[in-house]
Design a protein around this motif. Structure first.
Motif, PDB file in Angstrom:
ATOM      1  N   HIS A 102       3.397   3.961 -14.077  1.00  0.00           N
ATOM      2  CA  HIS A 102       2.146   4.061 -13.331  1.00  0.00           C
ATOM      3  C   HIS A 102       1.678   2.692 -12.861  1.00  0.00           C
ATOM      4  O   HIS A 102       1.883   1.684 -13.532  1.00  0.00           O
ATOM      5  CB  HIS A 102       1.055   4.710 -14.190  1.00  0.00           C
ATOM      6  CG  HIS A 102       1.297   6.157 -14.474  1.00  0.00           C
ATOM      7  ND1 HIS A 102       2.241   6.589 -15.392  1.00  0.00           N
ATOM      8  CD2 HIS A 102       0.738   7.284 -13.964  1.00  0.00           C
ATOM      9  CE1 HIS A 102       2.248   7.914 -15.422  1.00  0.00           C
ATOM     10  NE2 HIS A 102       1.345   8.356 -14.570  1.00  0.00           N
ATOM     11  N   GLU A 103       1.045   2.690 -11.710  1.00  0.00           N
ATOM     12  CA  GLU A 103       0.473   1.474 -11.143  1.00  0.00           C
ATOM     13  C   GLU A 103      -0.860   1.857 -10.507  1.00  0.00           C
ATOM     14  O   GLU A 103      -0.920   2.836  -9.747  1.00  0.00           O
ATOM     15  CB  GLU A 103       1.415   0.888 -10.093  1.00  0.00           C
ATOM     16  CG  GLU A 103       1.073  -0.529  -9.655  1.00  0.00           C
ATOM     17  CD  GLU A 103       2.190  -1.115  -8.801  1.00  0.00           C
ATOM     18  OE1 GLU A 103       2.917  -1.997  -9.299  1.00  0.00           O
ATOM     19  OE2 GLU A 103       2.334  -0.680  -7.646  1.00  0.00           O
ATOM     20  N   LYS A 115       4.004   5.897 -10.014  1.00  0.00           N
ATOM     21  CA  LYS A 115       4.785   5.156  -9.023  1.00  0.00           C
ATOM     22  C   LYS A 115       6.255   5.572  -9.064  1.00  0.00           C
ATOM     23  O   LYS A 115       6.861   5.833  -8.034  1.00  0.00           O
ATOM     24  CB  LYS A 115       4.659   3.661  -9.284  1.00  0.00           C
ATOM     25  CG  LYS A 115       5.489   2.780  -8.344  1.00  0.00           C
ATOM     26  CD  LYS A 115       5.333   1.300  -8.692  1.00  0.00           C
ATOM     27  CE  LYS A 115       6.129   0.408  -7.748  1.00  0.00           C
ATOM     28  NZ  LYS A 115       5.989  -1.033  -8.089  1.00  0.00           N
ATOM     29  N   ASN A 152       7.172   7.285  -5.428  1.00  0.00           N
ATOM     30  CA  ASN A 152       6.076   7.768  -4.587  1.00  0.00           C
ATOM     31  C   ASN A 152       5.842   6.833  -3.407  1.00  0.00           C
ATOM     32  O   ASN A 152       5.946   5.611  -3.542  1.00  0.00           O
ATOM     33  CB  ASN A 152       4.778   7.879  -5.389  1.00  0.00           C
ATOM     34  CG  ASN A 152       4.600   9.240  -6.035  1.00  0.00           C
ATOM     35  OD1 ASN A 152       4.999  10.255  -5.477  1.00  0.00           O
ATOM     36  ND2 ASN A 152       4.010   9.270  -7.215  1.00  0.00           N
ATOM     37  N   LYS A 179      -1.286   9.575  -1.614  1.00  0.00           N
ATOM     38  CA  LYS A 179       0.106   9.998  -1.714  1.00  0.00           C
ATOM     39  C   LYS A 179       0.541  10.623  -0.398  1.00  0.00           C
ATOM     40  O   LYS A 179       0.034  11.670   0.001  1.00  0.00           O
ATOM     41  CB  LYS A 179       0.285  10.982  -2.866  1.00  0.00           C
ATOM     42  CG  LYS A 179       0.080  10.366  -4.245  1.00  0.00           C
ATOM     43  CD  LYS A 179       0.144  11.406  -5.346  1.00  0.00           C
ATOM     44  CE  LYS A 179      -0.118  10.788  -6.705  1.00  0.00           C
ATOM     45  NZ  LYS A 179      -0.211  11.796  -7.781  1.00  0.00           N
ATOM     46  N   ASP A 234       5.961  -2.190  -2.890  1.00  0.00           N
ATOM     47  CA  ASP A 234       5.137  -3.277  -3.425  1.00  0.00           C
ATOM     48  C   ASP A 234       4.545  -4.121  -2.298  1.00  0.00           C
ATOM     49  O   ASP A 234       3.417  -4.624  -2.408  1.00  0.00           O
ATOM     50  CB  ASP A 234       5.971  -4.163  -4.352  1.00  0.00           C
ATOM     51  CG  ASP A 234       6.309  -3.481  -5.669  1.00  0.00           C
ATOM     52  OD1 ASP A 234       5.697  -2.446  -5.968  1.00  0.00           O
ATOM     53  OD2 ASP A 234       7.188  -3.989  -6.391  1.00  0.00           O
ATOM     54  N   ARG A 281       1.586  -2.283  -0.887  1.00  0.00           N
ATOM     55  CA  ARG A 281       0.450  -2.425  -1.813  1.00  0.00           C
ATOM     56  C   ARG A 281      -0.174  -3.814  -1.705  1.00  0.00           C
ATOM     57  O   ARG A 281      -1.398  -3.959  -1.741  1.00  0.00           O
ATOM     58  CB  ARG A 281       0.925  -2.168  -3.242  1.00  0.00           C
ATOM     59  CG  ARG A 281      -0.146  -2.338  -4.307  1.00  0.00           C
ATOM     60  CD  ARG A 281       0.380  -1.903  -5.669  1.00  0.00           C
ATOM     61  NE  ARG A 281      -0.605  -2.118  -6.724  1.00  0.00           N
ATOM     62  CZ  ARG A 281      -0.680  -3.207  -7.456  1.00  0.00           C
ATOM     63  NH1 ARG A 281       0.190  -4.204  -7.261  1.00  0.00           N
ATOM     64  NH2 ARG A 281      -1.603  -3.322  -8.402  1.00  0.00           N
TER      65      ARG A 281
END
Length: 606
Positions: free
Chosen positions: A230-231, A236, A338, A376, A402, A405
């Motif tokens: 998870h993130e 994730k 995801n 999502k 990443d 994000r």
């Protein structure tokens, strides 16, 4: 096939994938959601039965119920009062004792309130973190609870919480007031902090309507245990099988998840999130009464996806057709990633486009329109013959995720170029993970290394990742036993064990691991290694050790390659080419012998 119409409360990405599975079974699905909900976009067959509205509005739910036979859920935040009324009006499908609402509204009502859910599990002896209801918004009340639970603790909303929303970590007394302010006007509970080393999840299919923890083995089936990363409190990555987790823990997680689900009434698929604690014990975190993000991988990686399982489990004529084995993995390993929204409405498509260049990547976009940070938007599944293969393939896509994000607050028109540049930089600074060893080569003493060198050279030639250790059965017995116990969970597929003299190492290693062990007798100063050969080959019944000739580590390496090759095509191809090469070389000698005669051939070879 069952000709009943399935009504789904909610039409997001889970509903979309549910419709895809239903279409393949020629089963109609009616969806209650917005006009252009993802599930409706691909569901024209039942378009006359869809309802435009909200699953939280009683009149809309009743309208959907009037157009379908069985109701189920895409999201648990529904009005269970109206479901209770619908059951009172007409509890069963015509001519049956099969409930029209699956799983039961009572199950959903219990799960909706996470504290009630924890109390429910406690009643059945299902392990969870200790929880206490917070009956006041006054800081002193939470401080008193903290004195009981200890710091840190997690303050949680009992309802309407998902993807980390509604949670606030309380690490000291100074966090109490900010936590209560952040979660104001919500029913709350405090949960003892779970010092977990890994988050696991298990999808469970319940095929019988009754709730009975005593019958959990006959009324539930479990999908493989998975590792979840998870993130920002959002899932994730999902790894199956979980990395570095023993078979015993994997099995215990499945059993605990199935026991938990068996306590609920009704049929369907349930997502069970678990914590693996530092001492390898397990606790249930929470349960979802529907398909779940951690189960997306099942679409490609299992014999039956969680979405097909949901459709079949809630219908009276199909629930009984879900047999043991249906939920098993059809591949050796899989990873699911995801795709979340980024700074621009289409930032997430950068990840999908990057996945197009990865052979075998399975891309799922949800049709949600414009993306936004953290939303999502899709997922990608990678399948492989080993976890190392999956990790190598998913690595560049993780860097792209990443990068999205990292730029989630960058609203400039050039954000796509910035994301691509950041992804390229991440690729340089975060190299792909090293391939996980699939063969272990162990020896009782460093003097055995000379015997093993030819075999190690062969493994290098075959490009099989391996590791080499000294694990004496006599000088470091505990280390040797621990190594054997952990071998399977670490992904090892074969162990080559060399030993001389009494040569106990291969046999002792085989007694502690399900991984095939290949013994290599080492020629010692006395008895020419015959003692070692007999010691290794004369194993008691039930503890087999494959044994090669004295000092023949080359054959041990090739045998290990044959074992690995049963699940890795490239290795199997090497072995096949090796056999063909030997065939070619020998036939060339035969042609020379026949062409030149034995007298000349002998002179040439002398």
């Amino acid at each position: 096939m069952d000709n009943h119409v399935v009504g789904v409360l909610g039409g997001g990405q889970l509903g979309r994938m549910l419709v895809e599975a239903a279409n393949r079974l020629n089963i109609k699905v009616a969806v209650l959601d917005g006009e252009n909900a993802p599930a409706k976009q691909i569901n024209l067959v039942a378009s006359d039965k869809h309802v435009t509205g909200s699953f939280a509005t009683a009149s809309d739910v009743k309208e959907l119920a009037s157009r379908c036979d069985v109701l189920t859920y895409e999201i648990e935040h529904v009005d269970t009062k109206v479901l209770e009324e619908l059951e009172e009006e007409k509890p069963f499908l015509d001519g049956t004792k099969w409930s029209r609402i699956q799983p039961s509204w009572k199950t959903v009502r219990t799960i909706q309130d996470k504290f009630t859910q924890k109390q429910h599990f406690a009643k059945f002896g299902i392990s969870t973190a200790k929880s206490i209801a917070v009956g006041t918004s006054h800081p002193q009340g939470l401080k008193d609870i903290a004195d009981q639970l200890g710091y840190p603790l997690m303050l949680k909303s009992r309802t309407e919480a998902y993807d980390g929303r509604g949670n606030f970590p309380v690490k000291s007394v100074s966090d109490i007031e900010p936590a209560l302010k952040a979660l104001a006007n919500r029913p709350l509970y405090a949960e003892k902090w779970a010092h977990f080393k890994m988050e696991l999840a298990v999808m469970v299919v319940k095929t019988a309507q009754e709730d009975s923890i005593d019958s959990w083995e006959s009324i539930t089936l479990g999908y493989p245990t998975v590792e979840t990363i998870h993130e920002d409190s959002i899932c994730k990555l999902v790894y199956v099988p979980p990395r570095g987790v023993s078979k015993n823990v994997v099995r215990a997680a499945q059993d605990l998840a199935r026991r938990a689900v068996a306590t609920f009434a009704g049929t369907g698929v349930f997502g069970v999130e678990l914590f693996l604690l530092q001492d390898d014990t397990l606790v249930v975190n929470e349960v979802a009464p529907r398909p779940h993000n951690s189960g997306h991988y099942t679409i490609e990686a299992c014999h039956m996806s969680q979405y097909e399982a949901q459709i079949r489990a809630i219908l009276p004529d199909l629930a009984s057709t879900i047999r043991p084995g249906s939920t098993d993995l059809a591949v050796s390993a899989a990873v699911m990633l995801n795709i979340l929204g980024g700074p621009q409405p289409d930032s997430h498509l950068l990840v999908a486009k990057a996945a197009l260049e990865i052979p075998g990547a399975k891309i799922h976009l949800y049709g949600k329109g414009d993306g936004r940070p953290g939303r999502k938007m899709g997922h990608i599944t990678i399948l492989g013959s080993s976890m190392s293969e999956c990790e190598a393939k998913i690595h560049p896509l993780i860097q792209m995720v990443d990068a999205v994000r990292a730029h989630r607050t960058d609203s400039s028109p050039a954000s796509a170029a910035s994301i691509a540049a950041t992804a390229a930089d991440l690729q340089k600074t975060n190299p792909p993970p090293t391939r996980r060893p699939v063969v272990a080569v162990v020896m009782g003493s460093d003097t055995d290394l000379a015997t093993l060198r030819p075999g190690l050279t062969i493994l290098d030639t075959m490009d099989i990742p391996y590791e080499v250790h000294i694990t004496s059965a006599h000088r470091t017995p505990q280390y040797m036993l621990d190594f054997g116990k952990a071998a399977a969970a670490r992904g090892l597929k074969a162990i080559i064990a060399a030993a001389g003299g009494a040569a106990h190492l291969p046999g002792m290693m085989a007694s502690e691991t399900p991984v095939p062990v290949i013994g290599v007798p080492v020629k010692a100063s006395s008895l020419d290694g015959l003692d070692s050969l007999l010691s290794i080959v004369q194993m008691p019944r039930g503890i087999p050790v494959a044994t090669v000739g004295i000092g023949n580590s080359t054959n041990a390496a090739i045998l290990a390659a044959r074992i690995v090759g049963t699940s890795e095509a490239k290795v199997q191809d090497w072995v096949a080419n090796h056999l063909q090469k030997m065939d070619d070389e020998n036939m060339e000698k035969e042609y020379r012998l026949q062409r030149e005669g034995w007298k000349i051939y002998k002179k040439l070879d002398s």
